[in-house]
Design a protein around this motif. Structure first.
Motif, short mmCIF file in Angstrom:
data_model
loop_
_atom_site.label_atom_id
_atom_site.label_comp_id
_atom_site.label_asym_id
_atom_site.label_seq_id
_atom_site.Cartn_x
_atom_site.Cartn_y
_atom_site.Cartn_z
N VAL A 32 18.74 -4.29 -25.25
CA VAL A 32 17.95 -4.88 -26.34
C VAL A 32 17.58 -3.80 -27.36
O VAL A 32 17.64 -4.01 -28.57
N ILE A 33 17.28 -2.61 -26.85
CA ILE A 33 16.95 -1.50 -27.76
C ILE A 33 18.19 -1.09 -28.57
O ILE A 33 18.13 -0.90 -29.78
N ALA A 34 19.34 -1.02 -27.89
CA ALA A 34 20.58 -0.65 -28.59
C ALA A 34 20.92 -1.68 -29.66
O ALA A 34 21.29 -1.34 -30.79
N LEU A 35 20.76 -2.94 -29.35
CA LEU A 35 21.04 -4.01 -30.32
C LEU A 35 20.11 -3.89 -31.52
O LEU A 35 20.54 -3.95 -32.68
N GLY A 36 18.84 -3.65 -31.24
CA GLY A 36 17.85 -3.49 -32.33
C GLY A 36 18.20 -2.32 -33.24
O GLY A 36 18.05 -2.40 -34.47
N ARG A 37 18.73 -1.27 -32.64
CA ARG A 37 19.14 -0.08 -33.42
C ARG A 37 20.18 -0.47 -34.46
O ARG A 37 20.12 -0.05 -35.62
N LEU A 38 21.13 -1.31 -34.03
CA LEU A 38 22.20 -1.72 -34.95
C LEU A 38 21.69 -2.75 -35.96
O LEU A 38 21.95 -2.64 -37.16
N LEU A 39 20.91 -3.71 -35.51
CA LEU A 39 20.43 -4.75 -36.42
C LEU A 39 19.55 -4.16 -37.52
O LEU A 39 19.55 -4.63 -38.66
N LYS A 40 18.80 -3.10 -37.15
CA LYS A 40 17.91 -2.47 -38.15
C LYS A 40 18.64 -1.41 -38.98
O LYS A 40 18.08 -0.79 -39.86
N GLY A 41 19.90 -1.15 -38.62
CA GLY A 41 20.67 -0.15 -39.37
C GLY A 41 20.25 1.27 -39.07
O GLY A 41 20.38 2.17 -39.89
N ASN A 42 19.70 1.49 -37.87
CA ASN A 42 19.26 2.85 -37.50
C ASN A 42 20.36 3.67 -36.83
O ASN A 42 20.11 4.78 -36.37
N ASN A 43 21.55 3.09 -36.75
CA ASN A 43 22.64 3.81 -36.08
C ASN A 43 23.10 4.99 -36.94
O ASN A 43 23.05 4.94 -38.16
#
Ligand code: WQD
Length: 340
Positions: A246-257
Motif C-alpha cells: 500500500v505504501i509502494a502504491l501510494g508512492r507511485l500514485l503521488k508521483g514520489n517515485n
C-alpha cells in the motif's frame, strides 16, 4: 478514492493486501482464477473490513478476457499484480505452464495499462532472483543470478519486461517488490495461508504437523555452514508485507517515485535458521514439534536475508511484527482452519 485492481487478490499475500488497501479507503477490484485460492476468502476479507469488493473470476492468460475487463474498468488507477504460479518444484517439471501463465498474464495486463492516461503498477517479485547472494545482507544492487528454477526465471524476466516497458511508456510507473519469506496470518484469524496439498514451505508444514495433519516435519539438512547447521531465511509477517504494498502504491500514485521503475527488497533484515523457526513455534504454541533432520533439499540456498535500508529510507516502510508474532498468528490460523 482511487480504484485499484489486485490480481491474485484471493491468494495468501493478495488477500492480506486487499484488507490493507480497503483500510486505507481504496476501492478494490479483485481478479483471481481460483487455481490456488478459494472464493470463501472474500468472506474473510469482508469480515475484517466490512467493505464490499468487486470480484471477477478470470484467466489472465485469456487476452480477450483481459481486454474486455479493462474496457469496463477504464477508471483503474493502479494494479497490484500477485497472480502467478509460484511452486518452485512444480515449475521445474512444468516450465511451459509457468512461462505461459506468469508471463502472458503480465504482458496482457501491461498492454492494457499502456492504453490508460496513467497507471501505477506493483509487481510481486521475489528474493529468489538473487539466488545465493555473494554478500549478506542482500541489497537491491546485488547481482541477479541465473535463476535456479523456471519459477524464479519468470520473476527475473517479468522484472525485465516491466523495466523495458516503463522506459518507453512515460505514463506507466512501476515498482517490483522482492519478497523474502512471507509467513503468518491476519490477527483476526479471518484470512491466512491455504496451501493446497502437501505444503512445500516451512511454516505451513510446521503448523500442519503440530495440528496432526502431517506426521513429522523433515528438516532438510543440518550440515550447512551456519551457526546451527540449518538454512537461514528472512521470515517476514504477511501483514507487514501487505502494508508495504500500500505504501509502494501510494508512492507511485503521488508521483514520489525517483524513476519510472524501482525495486525494493521486503524483509525484516534478520535471518532465522530453520531450527530457530521451530523453536519460536514451540515457544509461542506450547506444542513440542515432532521433527527429524534429513538430507538437504535440492536447490536450497544456504542463507538469505534482506538489507532493508532502501525500503526503510526511500519507501518509508519498516516491518513491525516479529517472528514470534508471525508464528503465533500462523498457529491460530491453522487451529481455526482445522476447526480446533
Ligand atoms: C525455507 C527453509 C528449507 C520445508 C520459497 C521459494 C521462494 C518463495 C518462498 C515464492 C529452507 C526449509 C522447508 C520443510 C524444511 N516463494 N524447509 N522442511 O525455499 O526459502 O523459498 O518460498 O515466491 O521463491 O523459493 O522457503 O519455506 O520452502 O523453505 O527444512 O518441510 O525451510 O530447506 O531452508 P524458500 P521454504
Amino acid at each position: 478514492m482511487d480504484k485499484i485492481l489486485v490480481t491474485g487478490g484471493l491468494g495468501f499475500i493478495g488477500s492480506h493486501t486487499v484488507v490493507e488497501l480497503q483500510n486505507k479507503g481504496y476501492e478494490v477490484v479483485i481478479i483471481d482464477d481460483l487455481s490456488n485460492s478459494s472464493v470463501q476468502v472474500l468472506d474473510g476479507i469482508k469480515a475484517i473490513t466490512g467493505k464490499a469488493v468487486i470480484f471477477k473470476r478470470l484467466d489472465l492468460k485469456d487476452k480477450t478476457e483481459v481486454e474486455s475487463f479493462f474496457s469496463k474498468h477504464q477508471d483503474i488507477k493502479g494494479v497490484i499484480h500477485f497472480a502467478a504460479s509460484k511452486a518452485v518444484g512444480e515449475s521445474v517439471n512444468e516450465p511451459l505452464m509457468y512461462y505461459e501463465n506468469n508471463l502472458a498474464s503480465l504482458i496482457y495486463i501491461l498492454k492494457e495499462l499502456k492504453k490508460l492516461p496513467s497507471a501505477s503498477f506493483i509487481f510481486s517479485s521475489s528474493c529468489t532472483v538473487y539466488g545465493q547472494a555473494d554478500e549478506l545482507p542482500i541489497t537491491e544492487n546485488a547481482p541477479v543470478k541465473t535463476a535456479e528454477s523456471p519459477y524464479g526465471n519468470t520473476k527475473q524476466i517479468g522484472e525485465e519486461i516491466i523495466a523495458d516497458t516503463c522506459k518507453v511508456v512515460p505514463s506507466l510507473k512501476a515498482i517490483a517488490l522482492r519478497y523474502f519469506n512471507p509467513i503468518g496470518a491476519h490477527e483476526s484469524v479471518e484470512i491466512g495461508e491455504l496451501p493446497i496439498g502437501v505444503p512445500q514451505n516451512l511454516v505451513p508444514f510446521i503448523t500442519q504437523t503440530a495440528i496432526g495433519l502431517r506426521e513429522q516435519l523433515s528438516v532438510f539438512g543440518d550440515d550447512y555452514p551456519t551457526p546451527d547447521g540449518t538454512c537461514i531465511r528472512d521470515y517476514i509477517h504477511v501483514v507487514d508485507l501487505a502494508k508495504a504494498h500500500v505504501i509502494a502504491l501510494g508512492r507511485l500514485l503521488k508521483g514520489n517515485n525517483k524513476s519510472n521503475y524501482e525495486t525494493f527488497n521486503l524483509g525484516t533484515g534478520k535471518g532465522s535458521s530453520v531450527l530457530e523457526v521451530v523453536n519460536a513455534f514451540e515457544e509461542v504454541s506450547g506444542v513440542k514439534l515432532n521433527y527429524k533432520i534429513v538430507g538437504r533439499r535440492e536447490g536450497d540456498i544456504i542463507s538469505a536475508y534482506a538489507d532493508t535500508n532502501k525500503a526503510n529510507n526511500d519507501l518509508g516502510w519498516k516491518p513491525t511484527l516479529s517472528l514470534k508474532d508471525a508464528m503465533l498468528s500462523a498457529w491460530k490460523w491453522e487451529q481455526k482452519v482445522r476447526g480446533n
